[in-house]
Motif scaffolding. Structure first.
Motif, mmCIF file in Angstrom:
data_model
loop_
_atom_site.group_PDB
_atom_site.id
_atom_site.type_symbol
_atom_site.label_atom_id
_atom_site.label_comp_id
_atom_site.label_asym_id
_atom_site.label_seq_id
_atom_site.Cartn_x
_atom_site.Cartn_y
_atom_site.Cartn_z
ATOM 1 N N HIS A 65 -2.765 -28.115 22.493
ATOM 2 C CA HIS A 65 -3.804 -28.137 23.514
ATOM 3 C C HIS A 65 -4.238 -26.698 23.731
ATOM 4 O O HIS A 65 -3.405 -25.806 23.879
ATOM 5 N N LEU A 72 -1.127 -24.373 23.896
ATOM 6 C CA LEU A 72 0.047 -25.139 24.303
ATOM 7 C C LEU A 72 0.513 -25.991 23.131
ATOM 8 O O LEU A 72 -0.293 -26.530 22.379
ATOM 9 N N ALA A 74 4.021 -28.680 21.740
ATOM 10 C CA ALA A 74 5.220 -29.431 22.109
ATOM 11 C C ALA A 74 6.437 -28.677 21.617
ATOM 12 O O ALA A 74 6.580 -28.444 20.423
ATOM 13 N N ASP A 79 9.369 -30.428 26.447
ATOM 14 C CA ASP A 79 8.426 -29.811 27.371
ATOM 15 C C ASP A 79 7.331 -29.070 26.606
ATOM 16 O O ASP A 79 7.493 -28.705 25.451
ATOM 17 N N TRP A 80 6.215 -28.834 27.302
ATOM 18 C CA TRP A 80 5.147 -28.028 26.743
ATOM 19 C C TRP A 80 5.545 -26.562 26.781
ATOM 20 O O TRP A 80 6.167 -26.100 27.725
ATOM 21 N N SER A 81 5.175 -25.810 25.768
ATOM 22 C CA SER A 81 5.345 -24.366 25.725
ATOM 23 C C SER A 81 4.005 -23.740 25.394
ATOM 24 O O SER A 81 3.098 -24.410 24.900
ATOM 25 N N ILE A 98 6.512 -33.488 27.932
ATOM 26 C CA ILE A 98 5.768 -33.604 26.688
ATOM 27 C C ILE A 98 5.222 -35.017 26.467
ATOM 28 O O ILE A 98 4.234 -35.207 25.779
ATOM 29 N N VAL A 102 -1.511 -32.796 28.831
ATOM 30 C CA VAL A 102 -1.998 -31.704 29.667
ATOM 31 C C VAL A 102 -3.503 -31.719 29.496
ATOM 32 O O VAL A 102 -4.006 -31.692 28.377
ATOM 33 N N ALA A 111 -0.928 -31.934 34.708
ATOM 34 C CA ALA A 111 0.186 -32.368 33.871
ATOM 35 C C ALA A 111 1.155 -33.185 34.727
ATOM 36 O O ALA A 111 0.920 -33.423 35.910
#
Length: 177
Positions: A65, A72, A74, A79-81, A98, A102, A111
């Protein structure tokens, strides 16, 4: 694995994954993990500016994203990073689940974390968490955010999935609170 491409007029990102065992140059033991690689390209010159490689357990799919100065992705299937678009280095990002999207609306990111709806101001890193009161209490941990959009009024419309059998909801929330 087929690559995933996302981008805008600043950069084009390509992500691909493959078993770490096929990557002898990584010099990592075969742990059953998957290697994720991200490369940024300048759409005008075609120059490749950086590549990010990570060993990720239980990787399901390359999820990307793009928002502002952040890409961003996965991380570890949990979780998103975030990565800084300029340097490719890891950037701070609030913990967000995740298994939920988002999305951008009303100048913020939206989110989910557990049973809370998050709004994230990417410029200031301010995070506001609100219990998802639009979901019945006994099902709050099961919902996921699919998409969001802002209307001309003072509301944001959320597309929310309850589960694969009971369908979902369109929820209007106040864009400021």
């Amino acid at each position: 694995q087929p690559p995933q491409v996302i981008g805008d007029d600043r950069q084009i990102f390509v992500a691909w994954r493959h078993p770490a065992a096929e990557r002898p140059l990584l010099e990592r033991p075969n742990t059953g993990h998957t290697s994720l690689e991200l490369s940024a390209f300048d759409p005008i010159s075609g120059e490749r500016t950086w590549t990010f490689v990570d060993d990720i357990p239980d990787w399901r799919t390359a999820l990307l994203h793009l928002t502002g100065d952040l890409l961003l992705f996965a991380d570890h299937g949990v979780d998103w990073s975030a990565l800084d678009r300029t340097t490719g280095a890891r950037a701070p990002f609030p913990v967000a689940d995740i298994d939920s999207a988002v999305c951008s609306a009303a100048g913020r990111l939206w989110a989910r974390r557990d049973d809370h709806l998050l709004t994230i101001d990417a410029a200031t890193d301010h995070v506001h968490a609100e219990p998802a009161t639009f979901i019945p209490a006994e099902r709050r941990h099961q919902w996921s955010l699919i998409d969001c959009a802002a209307t001309d009024d003072r509301e944001v419309i959320l597309a929310v999935n309850l589960d694969r059998f009971d369908g979902g909801l369109l929820v209007a929330v106040d864009r400021d609170t």
